[in-house]
Structures are given as structure tokens and as C-alpha cells.
Motif scaffolding. Structure first.
Motif, PDB file in Angstrom:
ATOM      1  N   PHE A 117       0.822  -1.202   0.000  1.00  0.00           N
ATOM      2  CA  PHE A 117       0.000   0.000   0.000  1.00  0.00           C
ATOM      3  C   PHE A 117       0.862   1.260   0.000  1.00  0.00           C
ATOM      4  CE2 PHE A 117      -3.419  -2.839   1.517  1.00  0.00           C
ATOM      5  CZ  PHE A 117      -4.364  -2.510   0.550  1.00  0.00           C
ATOM      6  N   SER A 118       2.163   1.117   0.193  1.00  0.00           N
ATOM      7  CA  SER A 118       3.076   2.260   0.088  1.00  0.00           C
ATOM      8  C   SER A 118       3.884   2.165  -1.210  1.00  0.00           C
ATOM      9  CB  SER A 118       4.016   2.315   1.295  1.00  0.00           C
ATOM     10  OG  SER A 118       4.922   1.226   1.260  1.00  0.00           O
ATOM     11  N   SER A 119       3.378   1.373  -2.158  1.00  0.00           N
ATOM     12  CA  SER A 119       4.024   1.159  -3.463  1.00  0.00           C
ATOM     13  C   SER A 119       5.391   0.497  -3.344  1.00  0.00           C
ATOM     14  CB  SER A 119       4.148   2.476  -4.249  1.00  0.00           C
ATOM     15  OG  SER A 119       2.865   2.968  -4.552  1.00  0.00           O
ATOM     16  N   LEU A 145       4.994  -1.082  -7.015  1.00  0.00           N
ATOM     17  CA  LEU A 145       3.615  -1.405  -7.360  1.00  0.00           C
ATOM     18  C   LEU A 145       2.694  -1.187  -6.165  1.00  0.00           C
ATOM     19  CD1 LEU A 145       4.645  -4.710  -9.115  1.00  0.00           C
ATOM     20  CD2 LEU A 145       3.965  -2.600 -10.276  1.00  0.00           C
ATOM     21  N   HIS A 146       1.514  -0.653  -6.432  1.00  0.00           N
ATOM     22  CA  HIS A 146       0.563  -0.334  -5.369  1.00  0.00           C
ATOM     23  C   HIS A 146      -0.562  -1.360  -5.339  1.00  0.00           C
ATOM     24  CE1 HIS A 146      -2.136   1.951  -2.787  1.00  0.00           C
ATOM     25  NE2 HIS A 146      -1.108   2.744  -2.522  1.00  0.00           N
ATOM     26  N   LEU A 147      -0.855  -1.871  -4.154  1.00  0.00           N
ATOM     27  CA  LEU A 147      -1.894  -2.891  -4.015  1.00  0.00           C
ATOM     28  C   LEU A 147      -3.268  -2.413  -4.478  1.00  0.00           C
ATOM     29  CD1 LEU A 147      -0.929  -4.655  -0.680  1.00  0.00           C
ATOM     30  CD2 LEU A 147      -0.988  -5.671  -2.947  1.00  0.00           C
ATOM     31  N   ALA A 148      -3.549  -1.124  -4.352  1.00  0.00           N
ATOM     32  CA  ALA A 148      -4.873  -0.622  -4.735  1.00  0.00           C
ATOM     33  C   ALA A 148      -5.014  -0.407  -6.237  1.00  0.00           C
ATOM     34  CB  ALA A 148      -5.172   0.673  -4.000  1.00  0.00           C
ATOM     35  N   SER A 149      -3.952  -0.017  -6.917  1.00  0.00           N
ATOM     36  CA  SER A 149      -4.076   0.305  -8.346  1.00  0.00           C
ATOM     37  C   SER A 149      -3.475  -0.740  -9.280  1.00  0.00           C
ATOM     38  CB  SER A 149      -3.441   1.667  -8.636  1.00  0.00           C
ATOM     39  OG  SER A 149      -2.071   1.660  -8.288  1.00  0.00           O
ATOM     40  N   PHE A 151      -3.394  -4.201  -8.485  1.00  0.00           N
ATOM     41  CA  PHE A 151      -3.918  -5.522  -8.132  1.00  0.00           C
ATOM     42  C   PHE A 151      -5.437  -5.450  -8.066  1.00  0.00           C
ATOM     43  CE2 PHE A 151       0.355  -5.384  -6.573  1.00  0.00           C
ATOM     44  CZ  PHE A 151       0.852  -6.656  -6.726  1.00  0.00           C
ATOM     45  N   GLU A 152      -6.101  -6.397  -8.695  1.00  0.00           N
ATOM     46  CA  GLU A 152      -7.548  -6.490  -8.596  1.00  0.00           C
ATOM     47  C   GLU A 152      -7.882  -7.183  -7.280  1.00  0.00           C
ATOM     48  OE1 GLU A 152     -10.271  -9.304 -11.027  1.00  0.00           O
ATOM     49  OE2 GLU A 152      -9.949  -7.473 -12.215  1.00  0.00           O
ATOM     50  N   ASN A 153      -8.743  -6.562  -6.485  1.00  0.00           N
ATOM     51  CA  ASN A 153      -9.101  -7.087  -5.159  1.00  0.00           C
ATOM     52  C   ASN A 153      -7.869  -7.318  -4.282  1.00  0.00           C
ATOM     53  OD1 ASN A 153     -11.854  -7.122  -5.806  1.00  0.00           O
ATOM     54  ND2 ASN A 153     -11.614  -9.115  -6.796  1.00  0.00           N
ATOM     55  N   MET A 154      -6.834  -6.538  -4.513  1.00  0.00           N
ATOM     56  CA  MET A 154      -5.579  -6.602  -3.763  1.00  0.00           C
ATOM     57  C   MET A 154      -4.918  -7.980  -3.812  1.00  0.00           C
ATOM     58  SD  MET A 154      -6.524  -4.186  -0.528  1.00  0.00           S
ATOM     59  CE  MET A 154      -8.044  -5.064  -0.197  1.00  0.00           C
ATOM     60  N   SER A 155      -5.241  -8.770  -4.835  1.00  0.00           N
ATOM     61  CA  SER A 155      -4.653 -10.107  -4.903  1.00  0.00           C
ATOM     62  C   SER A 155      -4.274 -10.543  -6.310  1.00  0.00           C
ATOM     63  CB  SER A 155      -5.607 -11.142  -4.290  1.00  0.00           C
ATOM     64  OG  SER A 155      -6.831 -11.158  -4.999  1.00  0.00           O
ATOM     65  N   VAL A 156      -5.023 -10.159  -7.323  1.00  0.00           N
ATOM     66  CA  VAL A 156      -4.725 -10.568  -8.701  1.00  0.00           C
ATOM     67  C   VAL A 156      -3.937  -9.450  -9.367  1.00  0.00           C
ATOM     68  CG1 VAL A 156      -5.700 -11.243 -10.917  1.00  0.00           C
ATOM     69  CG2 VAL A 156      -6.830 -11.954  -8.797  1.00  0.00           C
ATOM     70  N   PHE A 157      -2.731  -9.744  -9.784  1.00  0.00           N
ATOM     71  CA  PHE A 157      -1.839  -8.729 -10.333  1.00  0.00           C
ATOM     72  C   PHE A 157      -2.300  -8.272 -11.708  1.00  0.00           C
ATOM     73  CE2 PHE A 157       2.333  -7.674 -12.443  1.00  0.00           C
ATOM     74  CZ  PHE A 157       2.464  -6.446 -11.824  1.00  0.00           C
ATOM     75  N   LYS A 158      -2.592  -6.985 -11.821  1.00  0.00           N
ATOM     76  CA  LYS A 158      -2.983  -6.348 -13.086  1.00  0.00           C
ATOM     77  C   LYS A 158      -2.321  -4.978 -13.094  1.00  0.00           C
ATOM     78  CE  LYS A 158      -7.064  -8.939 -13.917  1.00  0.00           C
ATOM     79  NZ  LYS A 158      -8.251  -9.049 -14.667  1.00  0.00           N
ATOM     80  N   PRO A 159      -1.052  -4.914 -13.512  1.00  0.00           N
ATOM     81  CA  PRO A 159      -0.310  -3.654 -13.418  1.00  0.00           C
ATOM     82  C   PRO A 159      -0.882  -2.558 -14.305  1.00  0.00           C
ATOM     83  CG  PRO A 159       0.883  -5.221 -14.764  1.00  0.00           C
ATOM     84  CD  PRO A 159      -0.286  -5.953 -14.187  1.00  0.00           C
ATOM     85  N   ALA A 160      -0.820  -1.343 -13.801  1.00  0.00           N
ATOM     86  CA  ALA A 160      -1.211  -0.182 -14.596  1.00  0.00           C
ATOM     87  C   ALA A 160      -0.274  -0.072 -15.793  1.00  0.00           C
ATOM     88  CB  ALA A 160      -1.142   1.073 -13.731  1.00  0.00           C
TER      89      ALA A 160
END
Length: 185
Positions: A117-119, A145-149, A151-160
Motif C-alpha cells: 500500500f506504500s508502493s 507497485l501499489h496494491l490498490a491500483s 492488483f484487482e481485489n488486492m490479490s490478482v496482479f494487473k499492473p497499470a
């Protein structure tokens, strides 16, 4: 060909880092002259570090630690992928680093990827401090990488999308550092 180990620094069964590490390896492999592969510390089943002496004074004797060091020795450079646990690196990653014989990392280039959450800034800062004990060349560019932006649902990695060029840029810095350090090996 520069062989880069992408060290997955979490051993939790539901960790989000596996997707991150695979993405990092895939992006690193787009750089000419690079062969990157994921090296998962969970696969080594390392015990807690209780060796009689630090690896700087005597190689680790535990069979898992011997296998860990042998695996690392097959690479020219490293990228550590780490989540943040309690404002620092996971205990399992720190434990794995404690088992490393210094000569395995001596004069090797290192890149860092953090997520939280702190990237990822806090644990990559701590990793820089930990790896300063070895004679490594930790490159300045890192991937955060930030868990909110990212990761989908803070678990599935989907990088911006803006992260697309970050791993290749870091890998280019690793290659330059590796070239400079190779004369010292």
C-alpha cells in the motif's frame, strides 16, 4: 547472455507475488541478451537460520541452504520481488538472504521490485540496506507497485499501463552494472 534470477520473496500460499515475479521475468526477457527466470524461495523450504557461523565465515551446512546457494550461483544478476510485511521485507526473504554465502552475490548487479500500500518503497529501502552487507551493485531504478491500483481485489496482479517500461529500464541498468562489475569477479 546475462542470466537473471527473479527471486520471489514471499512464501505465503495465497501470495500475490507469483504473478508479479512472472511478469518481471517476462518483461526482463524482452531485453536483448537477457535470460530471466523466477527463483521461488518457497521451493527451497529453508529452515530458520540457526547455522553455527554466519555464511561470511563458513558456508551453510543445511541441505536446503546448500541447494539455495547453488541455485543462486547459476545466475549473473538478481531481481528481488518483495511484498511489504510490517513496513519491511518478509521474514522468509530476510531468512533466505541470511543463508547466502557472500561470494554468491559478490560483484553482482541487483534490481528491486516492491509491492504494498506504500508502493513498495519501505521494503525496497530495507532491502538496499540488507544487501549493502554484500558487495552488490543495487541499481537505482526500481519498480514500485501499489496494491490498490496494480492488483484487482488486492490479490490478482494487473499492473497499470505506465509500468510497462519500468522493468526493461531497470534491466538495462542491471546490464550496465553487471558489465562494470564483471571485471571484479
Amino acid at each position: 547472455m546475462t542470466k537473471i534470477a527473479v527471486v520471489l520473496g514471499s512464501i505465503r500460499p495465497n501470495r500475490a507475488g507469483a504473478g508479479v515475479a512472472e511478469w518481471v521475468a517476462a518483461k526482463a526477457n524482452t531485453v536483448e541478451g537477457v535470460e530471466a527466470q523466477v527463483l521461488d524461495i518457497a521451493a527451497f523450504n529453508l529452515p530458520l537460520f540457526v547455522e553455527e557461523a554466519a555464511p561470511a565465515f563458513a558456508p551453510a551446512k543445511d541441505p536446503a541452504a546448500v541447494a539455495w546457494n547453488e541455485a543462486l550461483a547459476g545466475f549473473d544478476a538478481f531481481i528481488f520481488v518483495s511484498p511489504e510485511y510490517n513496513r519491511s521485507v518478509p521474514g522468509a526473504l530476510k531468512n533466505a538472504i541470511d543463508f547466502i554465502t557472500p561470494s554468491v552475490l559478490d560483484n553482482r548487479a541487483v534490481g528491486l521490485v516492491g509491492y504494498s500500500f506504500s508502493s513498495g518503497h519501505r521494503q525496497t529501502g530495507h532491502l538496499r540496506d540488507i544487501l549493502a552487507n554484500f558487495t552488490t551493485g543495487v541499481v537505482r531504478p526500481e519498480v514500485n507497485l501499489h496494491l490498490a491500483s496494480d492488483f484487482e481485489n488486492m490479490s490478482v496482479f494487473k499492473p497499470a499501463a505506465f509500468h510497462d517500461g519500468e522493468v526493461p529500464a531497470m534491466v538495462e541498468a542491471i546490464l550496465a552494472q553487471d558489465k562494470a562489475l564483471s571485471a571484479l569477479r
